[in-house]
Design an enzyme around this catalytic site. Structure first.
Site, PDB file in Angstrom:
ATOM      1  N   ASP A   1       2.553   4.241  -6.435  1.00 44.61           N
ATOM      2  CA  ASP A   1       3.873   4.659  -5.931  1.00 44.61           C
ATOM      3  C   ASP A   1       4.281   6.013  -6.473  1.00 44.61           C
ATOM      4  O   ASP A   1       5.126   6.689  -5.889  1.00 44.61           O
ATOM      5  CB  ASP A   1       4.916   3.601  -6.263  1.00 44.61           C
ATOM      6  CG  ASP A   1       4.704   2.402  -5.355  1.00 44.61           C
ATOM      7  OD1 ASP A   1       3.769   1.624  -5.623  1.00 44.61           O
ATOM      8  OD2 ASP A   1       5.424   2.293  -4.347  1.00 44.61           O
TER       9      ASP A   1
ATOM     10  N   ARG B   1       7.899  -1.421   3.251  1.00 43.54           N
ATOM     11  CA  ARG B   1       7.609  -1.174   1.832  1.00 43.54           C
ATOM     12  C   ARG B   1       6.245  -0.530   1.754  1.00 43.54           C
ATOM     13  O   ARG B   1       5.527  -0.420   2.756  1.00 43.54           O
ATOM     14  CB  ARG B   1       7.749  -2.432   0.954  1.00 43.54           C
ATOM     15  CG  ARG B   1       7.479  -3.762   1.564  1.00 43.54           C
ATOM     16  CD  ARG B   1       6.064  -4.006   1.975  1.00 43.54           C
ATOM     17  NE  ARG B   1       5.136  -3.699   0.898  1.00 43.54           N
ATOM     18  CZ  ARG B   1       3.865  -3.436   1.050  1.00 43.54           C
ATOM     19  NH1 ARG B   1       3.323  -3.445   2.270  1.00 43.54           N
ATOM     20  NH2 ARG B   1       3.083  -3.150   0.042  1.00 43.54           N
ATOM     21  N   GLY B   2       5.856  -0.110   0.525  1.00 41.89           N
ATOM     22  CA  GLY B   2       4.637   0.677   0.373  1.00 41.89           C
ATOM     23  C   GLY B   2       5.041   2.149   0.394  1.00 41.89           C
ATOM     24  O   GLY B   2       5.782   2.582   1.281  1.00 41.89           O
ATOM     25  N   ALA B   3       4.543   2.903  -0.602  1.00 42.70           N
ATOM     26  CA  ALA B   3       5.047   4.272  -0.808  1.00 42.70           C
ATOM     27  C   ALA B   3       4.937   5.177   0.435  1.00 42.70           C
ATOM     28  O   ALA B   3       5.933   5.773   0.859  1.00 42.70           O
ATOM     29  CB  ALA B   3       4.338   4.894  -2.017  1.00 42.70           C
TER      30      ALA B   3
ATOM     31  N   GLN C   1       3.065  -9.837  -1.851  1.00 41.40           N
ATOM     32  CA  GLN C   1       2.522  -8.911  -0.843  1.00 41.40           C
ATOM     33  C   GLN C   1       1.037  -9.175  -0.591  1.00 41.40           C
ATOM     34  O   GLN C   1       0.543  -8.941   0.518  1.00 41.40           O
ATOM     35  CB  GLN C   1       2.710  -7.453  -1.292  1.00 41.40           C
ATOM     36  CG  GLN C   1       4.137  -6.959  -1.290  1.00 41.40           C
ATOM     37  CD  GLN C   1       4.775  -7.099  -2.646  1.00 41.40           C
ATOM     38  OE1 GLN C   1       4.461  -8.010  -3.406  1.00 41.40           O
ATOM     39  NE2 GLN C   1       5.674  -6.196  -2.977  1.00 41.40           N
TER      40      GLN C   1
ATOM     41  N   ARG D   1      14.958   3.265  -3.068  1.00 36.30           N
ATOM     42  CA  ARG D   1      14.021   2.692  -4.042  1.00 36.30           C
ATOM     43  C   ARG D   1      13.582   3.847  -4.952  1.00 36.30           C
ATOM     44  O   ARG D   1      13.156   4.891  -4.457  1.00 36.30           O
ATOM     45  CB  ARG D   1      12.811   2.050  -3.338  1.00 36.30           C
ATOM     46  CG  ARG D   1      13.219   0.814  -2.525  1.00 36.30           C
ATOM     47  CD  ARG D   1      12.023  -0.011  -2.123  1.00 36.30           C
ATOM     48  NE  ARG D   1      11.430  -0.710  -3.251  1.00 36.30           N
ATOM     49  CZ  ARG D   1      10.237  -1.305  -3.198  1.00 36.30           C
ATOM     50  NH1 ARG D   1       9.526  -1.268  -2.069  1.00 36.30           N
ATOM     51  NH2 ARG D   1       9.760  -1.937  -4.245  1.00 36.30           N
TER      52      ARG D   1
ATOM     53  N   ASN E   1       2.212   1.771 -10.335  1.00 39.52           N
ATOM     54  CA  ASN E   1       1.899   0.935  -9.159  1.00 39.52           C
ATOM     55  C   ASN E   1       2.503  -0.453  -9.375  1.00 39.52           C
ATOM     56  O   ASN E   1       3.105  -0.738 -10.425  1.00 39.52           O
ATOM     57  CB  ASN E   1       0.385   0.867  -8.931  1.00 39.52           C
ATOM     58  CG  ASN E   1       0.049   0.221  -7.598  1.00 39.52           C
ATOM     59  OD1 ASN E   1       0.611   0.589  -6.576  1.00 39.52           O
ATOM     60  ND2 ASN E   1      -0.832  -0.770  -7.595  1.00 39.52           N
ATOM     61  N   LYS E   2       2.327  -1.302  -8.404  1.00 39.42           N
ATOM     62  CA  LYS E   2       2.906  -2.648  -8.423  1.00 39.42           C
ATOM     63  C   LYS E   2       2.693  -3.339  -9.769  1.00 39.42           C
ATOM     64  O   LYS E   2       1.609  -3.261 -10.357  1.00 39.42           O
ATOM     65  CB  LYS E   2       2.279  -3.463  -7.284  1.00 39.42           C
ATOM     66  CG  LYS E   2       2.749  -4.891  -7.128  1.00 39.42           C
ATOM     67  CD  LYS E   2       4.252  -5.038  -7.059  1.00 39.42           C
ATOM     68  CE  LYS E   2       4.896  -4.204  -5.976  1.00 39.42           C
ATOM     69  NZ  LYS E   2       6.375  -4.075  -6.169  1.00 39.42           N
TER      70      LYS E   2
HETATM   71  O1  MRU Z   1       7.135  -3.015  -3.797  1.00 37.94           O
HETATM   72  P1  MRU Z   1       6.173  -2.517  -2.763  1.00 37.94           P
HETATM   73  O2  MRU Z   1       5.620  -3.591  -1.905  1.00 37.94           O
HETATM   74  O3  MRU Z   1       6.749  -1.364  -1.966  1.00 37.94           O
HETATM   75  O4  MRU Z   1       4.977  -1.929  -3.605  1.00 37.94           O
HETATM   76  C1  MRU Z   1       3.873  -1.376  -2.966  1.00 37.94           C
HETATM   77  C2  MRU Z   1       2.806  -0.962  -3.905  1.00 37.94           C
HETATM   78  O5  MRU Z   1       2.935  -1.097  -5.096  1.00 37.94           O
HETATM   79  C3  MRU Z   1       1.623  -0.281  -3.335  1.00 37.94           C
HETATM   80  O6  MRU Z   1       0.525  -0.510  -4.151  1.00 37.94           O
HETATM   81  C4  MRU Z   1       1.930   1.214  -3.295  1.00 37.94           C
HETATM   82  O7  MRU Z   1       3.056   1.500  -2.520  1.00 37.94           O
HETATM   83  C5  MRU Z   1       0.861   2.113  -2.897  1.00 37.94           C
HETATM   84  S1  MRU Z   1      -0.186   1.670  -1.564  1.00 37.94           S
HETATM   85  C6  MRU Z   1       0.373   2.226  -0.155  1.00 37.94           C
END
Ligand code: MRU
Length: 358
Positions: free
Chosen positions: A237, A46-48, A196, A89, A247-248
């Protein structure tokens, strides 16, 4: 070790299974792009930026799995694989960015054999992964200029090595400041519902010996109002052309409280996460995940059986709350419409590679 990588001996994609951390360290292996899409959906990875690189390797796998004998049939197979991967996603634009890059490479030269295409997709995926690490280092260096010794940084979700191929975005700025010898402290939002922050960010900071405290998400406002936070750093993201930042979930609330208390709020965003095709953040698709993630914590129920829950995984912070956006091309300040486009163009020309050695 990288979060996601190609195993050249076994011709497979490998990734750290982040669902198990910090309790177990397991590396999962995939030889089918559909399974890679499932791993993205189920958040092994996970993470963009990490899921962008994973999709690029998934496309390389798809080219190997294809039985196509002609250039055109290979294009059809890759387009289908691309759809499966990019819809795994919906919010992180890095997924469709990586798939589009691979489809461009595959269709560039009609004289290519199917084997040429297989080879070039693997080369491109490796390039995307290697660039991710190098440009994260550059972003970290760019962002660290905003951090002074003694600062306390508020951080949301996980944006470290695990959210990228290696090093990280917002947490990469923290690592860079630490590497420069600045004495810093991090307040780590636990980041319900997937935790996370508690599971992954705390693990990464502990491994690097950086001073931090884990806080309940609800405590962030208290720390900001009482003068215990100097700067808020988050990832993204998808960032729209006008600087609105998805973002999250929970990021928007942090940005508003930061503004109310005069605290700078900096998203740290590689230009692969900027979507210039969207005029503003209202156009960004917001993933809604299973209610089970809210009704349970670490696989145990926390609420009465039979109730419903809502679970948007991301929110949008309007650009008026954003102090500046840290990119590999430097820190972008308002007006974002003009300056973000410039940063994206500079990055496409590779300008970020010319900076001082890191
Ligand atoms: O749902 P996730 O864990 O994939 O979400 C991740 C985030 O929201 C991060 O802040 C985002 O991907 C950018 S940081 C690399």
């Amino acid at each position: 070790m990288r979060t996601v990588y190609w195993d050249y001996d076994r011709q497979t994609v490998k990734m750290i299974d982040q669902r198990k951390l910090p309790f177990e360290f397991i590396v999962a292996e995939f030889d089918d792009y559909r399974e890679v899409a499932r791993a993205i959906r189920e958040m092994y990875v996970r993470g963009a930026p990490a899921i962008g690189a994973t999709a690029a390797f998934g496309m390389a796998l798809a080219a190997r799995q294809s039985n196509a004998q002609t250039f055109l049939l290979m294009q059809d197979d890759l387009k289908n694989a691309g759809k499966t991967l990019e819809t795994a996603r919906p919010t992180a634009v890095n997924l469709s960015w990586a798939v589009a890059r691979q489809l461009d490479v595959a269709s560039k030269d009609e004289g290519s054999s199917v084997q040429d295409i297989r080879d070039s997709l693997l080369v491109e995926a490796q390039q995307i992964a290697d660039d991710d690490v190098a440009l994260n280092r550059r972003m970290g260096f760019n962002g660290a200029e905003q951090i002074a010794g003694g600062d306390t940084i508020l951080h949301h979700c996980n944006t470290g090595a695990l959210a990228t191929v290696d090093w990280g975005t917002a947490l990469g700025v923290v690592f860079a400041a630490h590497e420069q010898g600045k004495k810093i402290h991090v307040l780590v939002d636990e980041t319900r519902p997937r935790l996370q922050g508690a599971r992954l960010t705390a693990w990464e900071l502990q491994q690097r010996g950086i001073s931090f405290d884990l806080i309940a998400d609800n405590a962030a406002g208290h720390f900001m109002r009482t003068g215990q936070v100097d700067i808020v750093l988050v990832g993204s993201d998808r960032t729209a052309a006008n600087g609105d930042v998805a973002n999250k979930i929970g990021t928007y609330k942090l940005a508003v409280v930061a503004r109310e208390n005069g605290i700078p709020f900096y998203p740290v965003v590689p230009t692969s996460t900027v979507d210039l095709s969207l005029a503003n953040g209202d156009l960004i698709p917001i993933e809604e995940r299973s209610q089970e993630e809210v009704l349970n914590a670490i696989d145990r129920p926390i609420a009465p059986a039979g109730i419903t829950a809502r679970n948007p995984a991301f929110d949008v912070t309007p650009h008026r709350y954003v102090t500046g956006i840290v990119t590999e091309s430097g820190i972008v300040y308002p007006p974002f419409v003009k300056n973000l486009r410039k940063a994206v163009e500079q990055s496409r020309q590779g300008a970020w590679r010319d900076g001082p050695a890191l």
